[in-house]
Design a protein around this motif. Structure first.
Motif, PDB file in Angstrom:
ATOM      1  N   VAL A 174      -3.973   1.872   0.886  1.00 16.10           N
ATOM      2  CA  VAL A 174      -5.320   1.332   1.137  1.00 16.10           C
ATOM      3  C   VAL A 174      -6.312   2.457   0.870  1.00 16.10           C
ATOM      4  CG1 VAL A 174      -6.842   0.514   2.962  1.00 16.10           C
ATOM      5  CG2 VAL A 174      -4.452  -0.264   2.888  1.00 16.10           C
ATOM      6  N   PRO A 183       4.099  -5.731  -2.000  1.00 10.57           N
ATOM      7  CA  PRO A 183       2.620  -5.630  -2.021  1.00 10.57           C
ATOM      8  C   PRO A 183       2.102  -5.054  -0.698  1.00 10.57           C
ATOM      9  CG  PRO A 183       3.358  -7.916  -1.872  1.00 10.57           C
ATOM     10  CD  PRO A 183       4.564  -7.083  -2.168  1.00 10.57           C
ATOM     11  N   ALA A 184       2.797  -5.355   0.381  1.00 11.74           N
ATOM     12  CA  ALA A 184       2.216  -4.940   1.678  1.00 11.74           C
ATOM     13  C   ALA A 184       2.044  -3.431   1.711  1.00 11.74           C
ATOM     14  CB  ALA A 184       3.164  -5.348   2.812  1.00 11.74           C
ATOM     15  N   GLU A 208       8.276   2.212   4.505  1.00 11.03           N
ATOM     16  CA  GLU A 208       7.337   1.408   5.296  1.00 11.03           C
ATOM     17  C   GLU A 208       8.055   0.356   6.137  1.00 11.03           C
ATOM     18  OE1 GLU A 208       5.132  -1.458   6.958  1.00 11.03           O
ATOM     19  OE2 GLU A 208       4.492   0.561   6.441  1.00 11.03           O
ATOM     20  N   GLY A 209       8.795  -0.519   5.473  1.00 11.02           N
ATOM     21  CA  GLY A 209       9.288  -1.701   6.162  1.00 11.02           C
ATOM     22  C   GLY A 209      10.028  -1.334   7.434  1.00 11.02           C
ATOM     23  N   THR A 231       0.950  -1.509  -0.694  1.00 11.04           N
ATOM     24  CA  THR A 231       0.005  -0.834  -1.602  1.00 11.04           C
ATOM     25  C   THR A 231      -0.941  -0.007  -0.733  1.00 11.04           C
ATOM     26  OG1 THR A 231      -1.372  -2.766  -1.348  1.00 11.04           O
ATOM     27  CG2 THR A 231       0.042  -2.690  -3.301  1.00 11.04           C
TER      28      THR A 231
END
Lengths: 391, 245, 439, 173
Positions: free
Chosen positions: D8, D3-4, D132-133, D6
């Motif tokens: 913006v 979810p982090a 991302e991570g 998604t």
């Protein structure tokens, strides 16, 4: 028509002796840059204008433009009687007014071939040495402030206040004291004078250690003052530099020892000297001088003799025809008075030999090759007072 | 050539603040008991000496020249410059002969030197006699005298802890060789003498005014320059104020 | 709107991560207000502390003990005429302070006041902070250029050269701290059994790493952490043009450096940016070496009793301040001219006392009752308190430097920057890496 | 995708950032005052950094800000200030070769249009993994892992460049 002329053309005309071809308009490309420091500048201790010729940060040459505070003291002297001229003398080096007064009175007394009584001499020595400490304190405060250390300024001014209180109690004035008269002192010492001076000596001695603790081993202070504004003994003598600046270059010479006046011979004190004549040595020399002055005061206060404080001097002073040069060791250097008398009540000519004026001449040699920040430090270490430079 | 008619004493004009011409003849203190023939010094000096000598011999007479009524009792005569005898003096006496006299007043010794000796006599003093510190260079203006200006060097020697003065007399408009090559301190001192008296020094690196602004006309420390006088024109141009004060 | 508000309350993740824009906005506003108040307080504290260093009283007239002086200054600066020099470059002149301010304040998005008390937890936290703080140089350079006169330009060039050269040393020190997050070493130092986990750049991650390793990086690999910290402490003073390195505004030579031509509000923006940068840079130091929001000795004096004692500190500090204020009111002279000031100081003492009691109540409440909300409140109170106290210590250091040290000359400043700080920080980096892997 | 990650409100931010970048680019070439164009360049670079963030490459964005905006632009501004601009303006401008510039511009435009027309098929499939991570870790591994040798050569090249600059400057001092 009368806008302040600082356009380069006028500047170029003025810089004749700097042998530079000033670029048509000084701007910031690679070659030299002409910067005006003063006459209105926080670090020039009064109205001194220094024209700096810079290559980037390095100083290639300087020219001092002085005279902004010229009041024509020597011309006034020729229109005043001997006693009336006395207060004018305090206004020259307003930081060490007592020494100015002492120098003038001694010169005229020599002309009159009169000797001040012993008690007057002792009072004179005490007040002059107090004034020397006050002058050195003011120097230390402003010099440290120029280099960036803000705190010593407040310490030194707090302690200097004590001296000014003693002056005020003695002769009513703090700065331009007009404490002495030709022939001795006018005022008897007020009750408790000796006690107060003794208390002051005990009070100030640890304070001087405080200044030393703050600055002497301060890394950045060392870095900003070591090997900055170096002047060798030969250059100093050739340039006629005197006082702490000369002593810091290694010349052991102090008028109070070489040609003692007003009773200095019966006090012992040492003359501090430095080795390599840089700003740090001048700082150390002045700090030791403050301590030596305390020693003199202690010896003098303990042994003030009884007796009159004023020699027999006629009401209207009319010295015989003749000329005399007498100089004393003012806080800044040798302060000399060349008085020519034509037998009337007014001096025919009074020439004042000001130490600051001659010491300032050495600025150019000391600063060449240094950086702009050092110009500020060197002006501070020369301890000049513009009232005395311009007279 | 020595005796000259007594110069009429100038009546002290108007308020004290008026032009302060010296009340009586110039104060030149060169009154020796037996006035030696002074080849160069002006007649006025000799006349001065004569007058003082007379008043000296018979102190009873009132001070001669001032026209003021002799209210004050005859002042005991002050000290008088005696000839100064020292090995230093002997050496140069015979070397320069008449061009040089050595006197001492109240214990302070000084040479009176002819203008021609100036550059090398000073050099000699510095090199041979270790007078390595030039305390001061200054001048005094005697409008009455034929050679109007006294230029004085005050010298000091560190080894001998001795201070002497060298004096020479020059007329208005004459110039002197600069002593900057001998003592570097002369630079600003001579500039000030020029600024105040108008005496130019040849060979000076930067002969221009030091205290007064550049275009100022007039030399303030001359006796004929009154105390209230100003270079009105300069003031109007640069400061834009009409009145002098 | 409301449920978005309430839903976040439970989570212990920074609003940025929880993707909750509303709370992120609230946090940003809190931080903006907080930093401004801190800057005002810092202004007052600096003048007062500097004064007492220099045997004088400092501002005493505006408000009791000069407490309203910063507000008076701010109002004065607002009302002052805002002069733009004649041929100045209008646009660049106008934007320079804004860039300075932008650089100073965006750093706070990543400052970790607590495990969940940060605007957002970027995983390149420290890198972002260094990057943005290097933008401040642009503001200064443009200010100097736009003022279109000798002195500001030289001042601007000097300060930017200084900031660029000290940034390098600062970067190296930071990297050595980041290295410590992952490397635990096996032999002499490698006491903990943690495997060589992957390090992290995120600020909250770094503090958590210190928590796990139960050591402040200041003391980790003993001399190395300390040396890196000292290098950073010196570089941060130079980075914000403060105290011994405040050459660009050296009054005695270059009048006031790059902000000579600024006046009024624009000038105060520069001052705000300077103080904000000071707080930001010391918060980096606190996060990296002094264990961020961790209370001192969390593992030696662990256990709930010690936790409780340490949680009393916030309340006690405010009560202490209140006591000082009360003493001030009592010693205020009785003359009725001072009546207003006594009342003012008394009210201020009450406010401080109230806050102190409130914090004490929270601490005791968390200890006594077991309601989860109060426990969370006490936790965040402690975290924020300890973080702020450590920053306060740094602020005091800044003032102390200013009172004692004279100023470095520009070439000495650069010499120290390049010839002393850079080699040492490089050395520390290399040795930390070696020690981390082998020792 | 956890979810982090998604995005913006991407479309809005995307158009905003790229608009800024294009606007900045235009300003760079049209401004007369060198400092203004330098400013515009900074805006462009920051906009590009924003785009990187949106592509979940925070490390690259951070480096972009530090290296470009913080480092190189400061250098640009230094040069603009220290070099005496009045003289450079007086020197002869050699912009009579604008036709060559025009041809190069058109060729570039053609290339972009070509890519836009072909669309996704040009890019290899796996490149689109969102990192991302652990973007920083991935770059670290690649940089010091299989591209170690290239990295060292690049640093050597930089060293030569620095030495060259010092020697040139040294000669004059």
């Amino acid at each position: 028509m009368n806008e302040i002329k600082n356009d380069p053309a006028a500047l170029k005309h003025e810089l004749t002796n700097l042998d530079l071809e000033t670029p048509e308009k000084p701007h910031l490309d690679s070659n030299e840059l002409i910067i005006n420091m003063g006459p209105q500048h926080p670090a020039t201790h009064g109205v001194l204008r220094v024209i700096l010729k810079l290559d980037g940060e390095k100083v290639l040459g300087t020219e001092c433009v002085i005279g902004y505070l010229h009041r024509g003291v020597e011309k006034i002297a020729e229109n005043r009687t001997y006693a009336m001229f006395n207060p004018y003398v305090d206004r020259m080096d307003y930081v060490a007014a007592v020494s100015n007064g002492l120098g003038y009175c001694l010169a005229v007394e020599k002309l009159l071939n009169v000797e001040a009584p012993a008690r007057a001499n002792y009072i004179r020595v005490i007040l002059t040495e107090l004034n020397r400490i006050a002058s050195h304190q003011l120097w230390l405060g402003t010099h440290a402030l120029d280099i960036g250390a803000m705190t010593p300024l407040f310490y030194t001014f707090r302690d200097r206040e004590e001296i000014l209180k003693i002056f005020e109690k003695y002769c009513g004035a703090r700065l331009t004291t007009h404490a002495f008269r030709i022939g001795g002192c006018l005022y008897e010492t007020y009750a408790g004078f000796e006690k107060e001076v003794k208390n002051f000596v005990q009070f100030v001695r640890p304070k001087i250690d405080e200044y030393e603790k703050l600055l002497t081993t301060n890394r950045i202070w060392l870095e900003r003052t070591k090997n900055v504004g170096v002047i060798s003994a030969e250059d100093a003598i050739a340039l006629g530099v005197t006082g702490p600046v000369l002593r810091a270059s290694g010349v052991k010479w102090d008028l109070r020892k070489a040609q003692p006046y007003s009773g200095y011979q019966n006090f012992e004190f040492e003359i501090p000297t430095g080795e390599n004549g840089d700003t740090y040595d001048r700082y150390l020399v002045r700090m030791v001088e403050m301590r030596q002055s305390l020693r003199i005061i202690e010896q003098a206060v303990g042994a003030i003799p009884e007796g009159p404080i004023m020699a027999k001097v006629p009401k209207v002073i009319k010295p015989p025809v003749g000329e005399v040069y007498h100089s004393i060791e003012a806080p800044k250097g040798e302060l000399g008075y060349f008085v020519v008398s034509d037998g009337s009540t007014q001096p025919y000519r009074v020439r004042v030999r000001p130490p600051s004026f001659v010491n300032l001449q050495a600025l150019d040699i000391m600063v060449r090759g240094m950086l702009v920040a050092d110009v500020v430090a060197v002006i501070g270490t020369l301890d000049i007072v513009l009232g005395e430079v311009d007279r | 050539m020595v005796e000259e008619s007594k110069t009429p004493a100038t009546p002290p004009e108007g308020a004290k603040t008026g032009a302060p011409t010296p009340p009586s003849g110039s104060e030149k203190p060169a009154a020796e008991v037996s006035p030696p023939a002074q080849p160069s010094s002006g007649s006025n000096v000799a006349e001065k000496a004569a007058v003082l000598a007379t008043s000296e011999r018979n102190p009873a007479t009132s001070p001669a020249t001032t026209t003021k009524p002799p209210a004050a009792p005859a002042k005991p005569t002050g000290p008088v410059p005696e000839p100064w005898t020292a090995p230093l003096v002997e050496k140069y006496q015979h070397q320069f002969g008449s061009g040089l006299q050595a006197q001492s007043y109240l214990g302070q010794n000084y040479f009176i030197v002819d203008r021609s000796l100036i550059p090398n006599f000073l050099k000699l003093l510095r090199d041979d006699e270790q007078f390595d510190y030039c305390v001061d260079i200054t001048a005094v203006h005697y409008p009455k005298r034929e050679k109007q200006f006294d230029v004085i060097w005050i010298l000091y020697s560190f080894e001998r802890n001795e201070r002497i003065r060298v004096k020479t007399m020059i007329a208005d408009g004459e110039t002197l060789p600069s002593s900057v090559p001998i003592w570097a301190t002369g630079n600003w001192l001579e500039r000030e003498v020029y600024d105040m008296f108008g005496i130019k020094f040849e060979g000076h690196p930067d002969m221009k005014r030091i205290l007064l602004p550049e275009g100022w006309k007039g030399f303030p420390l001359r006796k004929d320059y009154s105390i209230l006088q100003q270079d009105k024109e300069w003031v109007q141009i640069n400061l834009g104020i009409e009145s002098g004060q | 709107m409301l449920n978005a508000l309430m839903s976040y309350l439970g989570s212990n993740v920074t609003p940025g991560e929880a993707n909750n824009q509303l709370w992120a906005l609230i946090y940003v506003l809190i931080i903006f207000a907080g930093v401004s108040v801190a800057v005002v307080a810092m202004n007052w504290l600096e003048r007062k502390a500097l004064a007492h260093f220099q045997v004088r009283l400092g501002p005493m007239r505006v408000g009791p003990h000069g407490l309203l002086q910063p507000i008076a200054d701010a109002v004065k600066l607002l009302l002052k005429e805002d002069i733009i020099p004649a041929e100045a470059d209008k646009f660049v002149f106008w934007i320079a302070p804004l860039i300075g301010l932008l650089a100073a304040f965006t750093v706070y998005t990543v400052v970790p006041f607590g495990p969940s008390q940060a605007v957002s937890d970027m995983n390149i936290g420290i890198l972002f902070m260094l990057g943005v703080s290097s933008l401040a140089v642009l503001g200064i350079v443009m200010a100097g250029w736009a003022s279109n006169s000798h002195y500001p330009l030289i001042g601007a060039l000097r300060s930017s050269a200084q900031m660029v050269s000290y940034e390098v040393a600062m970067g190296m020190a930071v990297v050595s701290a980041v290295l410590m997050t992952s490397l635990h070493g096996t032999g002499l130092y490698g006491a903990s059994s943690l495997s060589d986990g992957t390090g992290t750049l995120s600020m909250i991650g770094i503090v958590q790493a210190q928590q796990e390793q139960q050591v402040w990086f200041l003391f980790k690999f003993f001399p190395l952490g300390l040396i890196a910290f000292v290098i950073f402490a010196i570089a941060m003073v130079a980075e914000t043009n403060r105290a011994p390195f405040d050459l660009p505004e050296a009054e005695s030579e270059l009048t006031a450096g790059f902000h000579t031509e600024y006046s009024g509000l624009r000038w105060s923006l520069f001052m705000l940016a300077e103080y904000a940068a000071m707080i930001a840079v010391s918060s980096i130091a606190v996060t990296l070496w002094l264990g961020g929001w961790m209370r001192p000795f969390p593992h030696w004096l662990s256990g709930s009793v010690w936790d409780f004692i340490f949680s009393l500190f916030p309340g006690l500090t405010f009560l202490g301040l209140a006591a000082i204020a009360v003493r001030g009111t009592l010693r205020m002279p009785k003359h009725n001219y001072f009546r207003v000031q006594t009342i003012g100081l008394g009210a201020f003492a009450l406010v401080l006392g109230g806050i102190g009691l409130l914090l004490l109540a929270i601490a005791i409440g968390a200890r006594a009752s077991s309601s989860e909300a109060i426990a969370r409140a006490a936790d965040s109170m402690n975290n924020i308190y300890w973080f702020m106290i450590k920053i306060a210590v740094f602020m005091y250091l800044f003032i102390w430097y200013r009172a004692t040290w004279p100023r470095y000359r520009f070439d000495q400043l650069m010499k120290v920057g390049w010839k002393v700080m850079l080699p040492i920080s490089l050395g520390v980096l290399i040795v930390t890496a070696i020690v981390g892997v082998i020792a | 995708m956890n979810p982090a990650m998604t995005p913006v409100a991407t479309p809005f931010f995307f158009y905003l950032l790229s608009g800024l970048a294009i606007l900045g680019g235009l300003l760079v070439i049209t401004r007369r005052n060198a400092v203004h164009s330098a400013l515009a360049l900074i805006v462009t670079l920051l906009a590009v950094a924003g785009l990187y963030l949106m592509l979940y490459a925070p490390f690259v964005a951070g480096v972009q800000i530090i290296v470009y905006a913080g480092g190189i632009m400061v250098l640009f501004l230094f040069v603009i200030m220290l070099v005496n601009l009045e003289r450079t303006i007086r020197e002869r401008q050699f912009n009579r070769i604008w036709p060559v510039g025009l041809v190069a511009g058109c060729a570039l435009l053609a290339l972009f249009l070509g890519v836009y027309a072909k669309g996704k098929s040009l890019f290899p499939e796996q490149a689109r993994g969102l990192a991302e991570g652990n973007n920083t870790q991935q770059i670290g591994e690649m940089l010091y892992g299989n591209y170690m040798f290239a990295f060292e050569i690049a640093s050597l090249l930089l060293l030569v460049a620095i030495l060259g600059a010092v020697i040139m400057a040294k000669k004059r001092i």
